[in-house]
Design a protein around this motif. Sequence first.
Motif, PDB file in Angstrom:
ATOM      1  N   GLU A  56      38.858 -11.421  -0.696  1.00  0.00           N
ATOM      2  CA  GLU A  56      38.476 -10.684   0.510  1.00  0.00           C
ATOM      3  C   GLU A  56      39.673  -9.923   1.081  1.00  0.00           C
ATOM      4  O   GLU A  56      39.545  -8.777   1.538  1.00  0.00           O
ATOM      5  N   ALA A  57      40.833 -10.549   1.055  1.00  0.00           N
ATOM      6  CA  ALA A  57      42.033  -9.889   1.566  1.00  0.00           C
ATOM      7  C   ALA A  57      42.381  -8.658   0.725  1.00  0.00           C
ATOM      8  O   ALA A  57      42.720  -7.593   1.270  1.00  0.00           O
ATOM      9  N   LEU A  58      42.300  -8.787  -0.596  1.00  0.00           N
ATOM     10  CA  LEU A  58      42.593  -7.649  -1.463  1.00  0.00           C
ATOM     11  C   LEU A  58      41.582  -6.522  -1.253  1.00  0.00           C
ATOM     12  O   LEU A  58      41.948  -5.336  -1.266  1.00  0.00           O
ATOM     13  N   PHE A  59      40.322  -6.884  -1.036  1.00  0.00           N
ATOM     14  CA  PHE A  59      39.296  -5.860  -0.778  1.00  0.00           C
ATOM     15  C   PHE A  59      39.576  -5.148   0.546  1.00  0.00           C
ATOM     16  O   PHE A  59      39.410  -3.926   0.649  1.00  0.00           O
ATOM     17  N   ASP A  60      40.001  -5.902   1.562  1.00  0.00           N
ATOM     18  CA  ASP A  60      40.349  -5.284   2.850  1.00  0.00           C
ATOM     19  C   ASP A  60      41.491  -4.285   2.689  1.00  0.00           C
ATOM     20  O   ASP A  60      41.484  -3.210   3.303  1.00  0.00           O
ATOM     21  N   ILE A  61      42.462  -4.630   1.847  1.00  0.00           N
ATOM     22  CA  ILE A  61      43.594  -3.720   1.625  1.00  0.00           C
ATOM     23  C   ILE A  61      43.115  -2.448   0.920  1.00  0.00           C
ATOM     24  O   ILE A  61      43.559  -1.334   1.243  1.00  0.00           O
ATOM     25  N   ALA A  62      42.190  -2.610  -0.042  1.00  0.00           N
ATOM     26  CA  ALA A  62      41.662  -1.444  -0.743  1.00  0.00           C
ATOM     27  C   ALA A  62      40.892  -0.525   0.205  1.00  0.00           C
ATOM     28  O   ALA A  62      41.062   0.697   0.185  1.00  0.00           O
ATOM     29  N   VAL A  63      40.049  -1.107   1.047  1.00  0.00           N
ATOM     30  CA  VAL A  63      39.283  -0.306   2.015  1.00  0.00           C
ATOM     31  C   VAL A  63      40.222   0.431   2.960  1.00  0.00           C
ATOM     32  O   VAL A  63      40.036   1.608   3.276  1.00  0.00           O
ATOM     33  N   ASP A  64      41.252  -0.257   3.421  1.00  0.00           N
ATOM     34  CA  ASP A  64      42.232   0.371   4.298  1.00  0.00           C
ATOM     35  C   ASP A  64      42.956   1.512   3.584  1.00  0.00           C
ATOM     36  O   ASP A  64      43.264   2.539   4.193  1.00  0.00           O
ATOM     37  N   GLY A  65      43.198   1.354   2.297  1.00  0.00           N
ATOM     38  CA  GLY A  65      43.864   2.402   1.536  1.00  0.00           C
ATOM     39  C   GLY A  65      43.046   3.669   1.445  1.00  0.00           C
ATOM     40  O   GLY A  65      43.592   4.779   1.515  1.00  0.00           O
ATOM     41  N   TYR A  66      41.724   3.532   1.309  1.00  0.00           N
ATOM     42  CA  TYR A  66      40.871   4.717   1.295  1.00  0.00           C
ATOM     43  C   TYR A  66      40.926   5.438   2.631  1.00  0.00           C
ATOM     44  O   TYR A  66      40.964   6.669   2.697  1.00  0.00           O
ATOM     45  N   ILE A 101      38.170 -15.751 -17.110  1.00  0.00           N
ATOM     46  CA  ILE A 101      37.577 -15.707 -18.452  1.00  0.00           C
ATOM     47  C   ILE A 101      38.474 -16.438 -19.450  1.00  0.00           C
ATOM     48  O   ILE A 101      38.001 -17.227 -20.285  1.00  0.00           O
ATOM     49  N   GLU A 102      39.761 -16.206 -19.369  1.00  0.00           N
ATOM     50  CA  GLU A 102      40.686 -16.802 -20.335  1.00  0.00           C
ATOM     51  C   GLU A 102      40.859 -18.301 -20.136  1.00  0.00           C
ATOM     52  O   GLU A 102      41.249 -19.004 -21.067  1.00  0.00           O
ATOM     53  N   ASN A 103      40.578 -18.823 -18.933  1.00  0.00           N
ATOM     54  CA  ASN A 103      40.800 -20.236 -18.643  1.00  0.00           C
ATOM     55  C   ASN A 103      39.503 -21.003 -18.406  1.00  0.00           C
ATOM     56  O   ASN A 103      39.517 -22.064 -17.784  1.00  0.00           O
ATOM     57  N   ASP A 104      38.397 -20.454 -18.932  1.00  0.00           N
ATOM     58  CA  ASP A 104      37.088 -21.127 -18.850  1.00  0.00           C
ATOM     59  C   ASP A 104      36.687 -21.440 -17.406  1.00  0.00           C
ATOM     60  O   ASP A 104      36.061 -22.465 -17.126  1.00  0.00           O
ATOM     61  N   LEU A 105      37.035 -20.546 -16.501  1.00  0.00           N
ATOM     62  CA  LEU A 105      36.640 -20.693 -15.101  1.00  0.00           C
ATOM     63  C   LEU A 105      35.624 -19.635 -14.692  1.00  0.00           C
ATOM     64  O   LEU A 105      35.235 -19.562 -13.527  1.00  0.00           O
ATOM     65  N   PHE A 106      35.182 -18.857 -15.675  1.00  0.00           N
ATOM     66  CA  PHE A 106      34.352 -17.708 -15.350  1.00  0.00           C
ATOM     67  C   PHE A 106      32.968 -18.132 -14.881  1.00  0.00           C
ATOM     68  O   PHE A 106      32.335 -19.030 -15.439  1.00  0.00           O
ATOM     69  N   GLU A 107      32.522 -17.446 -13.834  1.00  0.00           N
ATOM     70  CA  GLU A 107      31.165 -17.588 -13.330  1.00  0.00           C
ATOM     71  C   GLU A 107      30.582 -16.195 -13.161  1.00  0.00           C
ATOM     72  O   GLU A 107      31.275 -15.267 -12.747  1.00  0.00           O
ATOM     73  N   VAL A 108      29.302 -16.069 -13.456  1.00  0.00           N
ATOM     74  CA  VAL A 108      28.656 -14.760 -13.364  1.00  0.00           C
ATOM     75  C   VAL A 108      28.754 -14.215 -11.944  1.00  0.00           C
ATOM     76  O   VAL A 108      28.942 -13.018 -11.717  1.00  0.00           O
ATOM     77  N   GLY A 109      28.667 -15.118 -10.968  1.00  0.00           N
ATOM     78  CA  GLY A 109      28.732 -14.683  -9.576  1.00  0.00           C
ATOM     79  C   GLY A 109      30.063 -14.042  -9.230  1.00  0.00           C
ATOM     80  O   GLY A 109      30.132 -13.157  -8.376  1.00  0.00           O
ATOM     81  N   SER A 110      31.130 -14.465  -9.888  1.00  0.00           N
ATOM     82  CA  SER A 110      32.447 -13.894  -9.623  1.00  0.00           C
ATOM     83  C   SER A 110      32.506 -12.437 -10.045  1.00  0.00           C
ATOM     84  O   SER A 110      32.954 -11.568  -9.286  1.00  0.00           O
ATOM     85  N   LEU A 111      32.046 -12.139 -11.271  1.00  0.00           N
ATOM     86  CA  LEU A 111      32.031 -10.754 -11.736  1.00  0.00           C
ATOM     87  C   LEU A 111      31.050  -9.923 -10.928  1.00  0.00           C
ATOM     88  O   LEU A 111      31.319  -8.761 -10.614  1.00  0.00           O
ATOM     89  N   LYS A 112      29.901 -10.508 -10.582  1.00  0.00           N
ATOM     90  CA  LYS A 112      28.923  -9.781  -9.772  1.00  0.00           C
ATOM     91  C   LYS A 112      29.514  -9.407  -8.414  1.00  0.00           C
ATOM     92  O   LYS A 112      29.294  -8.297  -7.908  1.00  0.00           O
ATOM     93  N   SER A 113      30.274 -10.342  -7.818  1.00  0.00           N
ATOM     94  CA  SER A 113      30.911 -10.041  -6.532  1.00  0.00           C
ATOM     95  C   SER A 113      31.896  -8.896  -6.671  1.00  0.00           C
ATOM     96  O   SER A 113      31.958  -8.009  -5.801  1.00  0.00           O
ATOM     97  N   THR A 114      32.666  -8.885  -7.757  1.00  0.00           N
ATOM     98  CA  THR A 114      33.615  -7.796  -7.981  1.00  0.00           C
ATOM     99  C   THR A 114      32.904  -6.472  -8.181  1.00  0.00           C
ATOM    100  O   THR A 114      33.311  -5.431  -7.643  1.00  0.00           O
ATOM    101  N   LEU A 115      31.795  -6.494  -8.944  1.00  0.00           N
ATOM    102  CA  LEU A 115      31.027  -5.267  -9.152  1.00  0.00           C
ATOM    103  C   LEU A 115      30.416  -4.765  -7.850  1.00  0.00           C
ATOM    104  O   LEU A 115      30.350  -3.548  -7.610  1.00  0.00           O
ATOM    105  N   ASP A 116      29.980  -5.682  -7.012  1.00  0.00           N
ATOM    106  CA  ASP A 116      29.435  -5.276  -5.707  1.00  0.00           C
ATOM    107  C   ASP A 116      30.515  -4.596  -4.862  1.00  0.00           C
ATOM    108  O   ASP A 116      30.250  -3.609  -4.164  1.00  0.00           O
ATOM    109  N   GLN A 117      31.730  -5.136  -4.914  1.00  0.00           N
ATOM    110  CA  GLN A 117      32.824  -4.516  -4.169  1.00  0.00           C
ATOM    111  C   GLN A 117      33.113  -3.105  -4.695  1.00  0.00           C
ATOM    112  O   GLN A 117      33.340  -2.174  -3.911  1.00  0.00           O
ATOM    113  N   ILE A 118      33.080  -2.971  -6.020  1.00  0.00           N
ATOM    114  CA  ILE A 118      33.332  -1.656  -6.605  1.00  0.00           C
ATOM    115  C   ILE A 118      32.245  -0.674  -6.202  1.00  0.00           C
ATOM    116  O   ILE A 118      32.516   0.492  -5.860  1.00  0.00           O
ATOM    117  N   SER A 119      30.987  -1.130  -6.218  1.00  0.00           N
ATOM    118  CA  SER A 119      29.885  -0.243  -5.844  1.00  0.00           C
ATOM    119  C   SER A 119      29.990   0.195  -4.385  1.00  0.00           C
ATOM    120  O   SER A 119      29.599   1.312  -4.037  1.00  0.00           O
TER     121      SER A 119
END
Length: 442
Positions: free
Chosen positions: A348-358, A381-399
């Motif tokens: 969330e903090a990184l997303f806030d920084i990105a929004v502020d940058g725009y 993904i590399e450490n077997d911690l991947f969850e579909v919800g994590s990638l979906k959340s990132t894609l939602d932020q990108i959208s």
Amino acid sequence: MLFYTIADSTDIKASEMHLAAAQIIGAALALVLSLSIIPAQRAAELFSISVLQQFAKDRALLGVFLILVATTMLSLLLGTRWSVRLDPKMSLVLQFLLLGISFDALRRFYVSTLNLLAPESAIRQIVRVSSAQIRRIGRAAEKVVAIQVVANGAPSKMDQTLHAQTIVRTRLPQGLQHSIAQLEEFAHRFIARRDSNATIETLGALETIATEYSDLRKKSITLHVDPKFPFAGYLSDVSDVLNPIYESILHIIEDAIAAKNERVVQHSISSMGRMTLQAMSVVAPGAAEQRVAPLAYSACFYLHRAARLVLAANMPDAKLRAISSFGAVLQNRSTDVGSTETTMEANEALFDIAVDGYGKSDQISVFRSFEAILFAVRFEIENDLFEVGSLKSTLDQISELIPSEILADAAGKRRLHVFPAYALGFEASIPALVENRGKDQG
């Protein structure tokens, strides 16, 4: 030795010389007592009135006082001819030694008073006292636990509780809170004087206290749920010391921003980032035999608050420090420790920084923050911690940011740059993540 060999003992008035030397040393003693008030008063003005306690307990100054008292008394004793058998030449040799010791003590007094006026000296003295308390009480707590183990015949789960109770009963947290308040007051005075080096030294002292106390409590993390905030998760009494440190650093950041001192702000962000990583290393058993890091979320939450202050002040270099700190938090998660809340807070903090940058046309912070987010997904993904919800959340932020990205492209600000999520040359882009996920499943 030359005096002892050449001088004629029949023509020496040793008693008068001893009394004269006693007067000289006594005058030096009076001078020390009177002049010591001046640097103490000056130090109280520069730092705070609490530094007088450190001045009163300074071993070097107490040692100078005792040495001058002892040499004065010995000189008077030699002047009374207390020993008839003592040769006058030998007594004068002893007197010269006493004078040499006295002058060396005066030199030590001069050095100590100068150190008292140096900011680094006052800060290190507070850290030295706090560290000594932590070590002493830690040894006492371990002894109490060892006695309990011997009495029970084997270690038990109650040993951690006993270790924590022993530390709390010694009022160590209250003593450290007092030191933290002192250091914060020092920092505000240093910022007002534009002394960045001393302020950074203060930040290092706060970080040292936080690190040493959390290391001490690794053996005795006890968890509870606050009835006022039942959904806040597991809490620990260790936060009674760590949270005041985080609050103090936030106040220092606010003060440094008001003084437009970005260097201090950068070091503050870096200190909070390192303390967050330290908090992530303190692990305790949670529900259903799951291991948790109860101190990590609080540290990351305060780091997020610090990042918001930096965004409001528009300090680009400090923003990059914040991005690096959150990226380190996401990249240093343990695979067997639950850290969902901490991960969400960092993202969330990184997303806030990105929004502020725009909003401020700061494409560097936009790209760096999303690179950190995508690297976090690759880490999962590399450490077997991947969850579909994590990638979906990132894609939602990108959208959510696509309209802003289109506007930036239309304004000609993306001619030589490709958004990290779609850059084929970026190792954590979405195509690369999908490929890595496919290999992992394969």
